[in-house]
Design an enzyme around this catalytic site. Sequence first.
Site, short mmCIF file in Angstrom:
data_model
loop_
_atom_site.label_atom_id
_atom_site.label_comp_id
_atom_site.label_asym_id
_atom_site.label_seq_id
_atom_site.Cartn_x
_atom_site.Cartn_y
_atom_site.Cartn_z
CB THR A 4 21.15 15.69 27.22
OG1 THR A 4 20.84 14.70 26.01
CG2 THR A 4 20.88 16.95 27.21
NE ARG A 49 15.82 12.70 18.43
CZ ARG A 49 16.28 12.97 19.70
NH1 ARG A 49 17.34 13.59 19.93
NH2 ARG A 49 15.73 12.25 20.55
CB VAL A 50 14.31 18.51 17.29
CG1 VAL A 50 14.64 19.66 18.32
CG2 VAL A 50 14.87 19.22 15.96
N GLY A 51 15.46 16.58 19.82
CA GLY A 51 14.90 16.05 20.87
C GLY A 51 14.06 16.85 21.97
CG ASP A 52 14.04 15.79 26.01
OD1 ASP A 52 15.14 15.67 25.39
OD2 ASP A 52 14.11 16.07 27.34
CB THR A 105 18.43 14.28 30.41
OG1 THR A 105 19.52 13.56 29.49
CG2 THR A 105 18.62 13.46 31.86
N GLY A 106 17.12 11.97 28.76
CA GLY A 106 16.89 10.64 28.18
C GLY A 106 16.28 10.58 26.74
N GLY A 129 14.42 11.71 24.21
CA GLY A 129 13.58 13.08 24.05
C GLY A 129 12.33 12.96 23.29
N1 GLY Z 1 17.33 13.96 25.81
C1 GLY Z 1 18.18 14.48 24.38
C2 GLY Z 1 17.40 13.96 23.18
O1 GLY Z 1 16.58 13.39 23.18
O2 GLY Z 1 18.00 14.53 22.34
#
Ligand code: GLY
Length: 299
Positions: A167, A195-198, A217-218, A220
């Site tokens: 990211t 799927r959706v991250g942070d 970042t990391g 999510g």
């Molecule tokens: N940090 C990005 C994700 O988990 O999608």
Amino acid sequence: MSVILVHGSVETSTAPPYIAGLEQAARKGFEQLLATGNRLDAVEAMMVELENNPLFNAGLGSVLNRDGYVQTDGAIMDGVTGKFAAVAAMKNIRHAVSVARKVMECTPHVVLAGEGATLFAKEQGFAEEDCITEEQYRSWQTAMALLAEGKELNFSAFTGLKKETDTVGCVLLDDEGHLAAASSTGGSFLKLPGRVGDTPFIGGGIFASSDCAVVCTGRGEAFIQTLTAKFVQDSIAGGQSPMEAARLAIERMTRLTGEYGGLIVIDKHGQAAAAHNCSSFPVVLMINGVVTPFEIVQL
Ligand code: GLY
């Protein structure tokens, strides 16, 4: 004074091409700030630059999901107006932050997701393209073959590659003391479709206000569940320095979830901080257009 912080995510290589990519993005942001004086133009320009750079997991070069295609997430937030917009799980569109900005400026909505986000992007004139690089495709093929044989995957949890990349995100303080943030990602390797991250979660992976601008970042899921970006905001509003707030936020996220990651933050005084608890975290600081040495705290 203008201050820009831009990151290439945790576990990403700090080799010269990666740092050069981040510096180039910071330069684009600064140039845009000079050209238009618009902080959102500047953070968007930085993300476009990195979405075009196949070294990073955003736009072109994104990781592939379980079914072998790219779904991107992106968000942008203005610290002055508090306006936020995001797109999530958008298939085959490179410039997630630019689409998020269109959501902010051309619709009454805040978040568009999935097929609707992709449709909106195409209606706004964004090209549909698979965003798949040879390297990411090979990585996906290898992972699929290993899984079919019942073998363990030894790819990065964040990136899907043995060569690390993830990211991207940036925060900015302009000459008038106004803050903004943006973030873009292909998400996590082999994620389930949808799927959706942070990255597109306000308060989870991104926040901007008159106090500070922060992007995370990391893993999510961990940042969403702990509302880590909002925790940083609240800490700084409560009087902590960006460095203390960043450190506490990463420690808290890991304590609560067992996961790892990093974040960057700038406050209204131009104090910048970056903290992480991974193997690496390339971050570039630019003050008034000059790349400036900077201590990245590894916990
Ligand atoms: N940090 C990005 C994700 O988990 O999608």
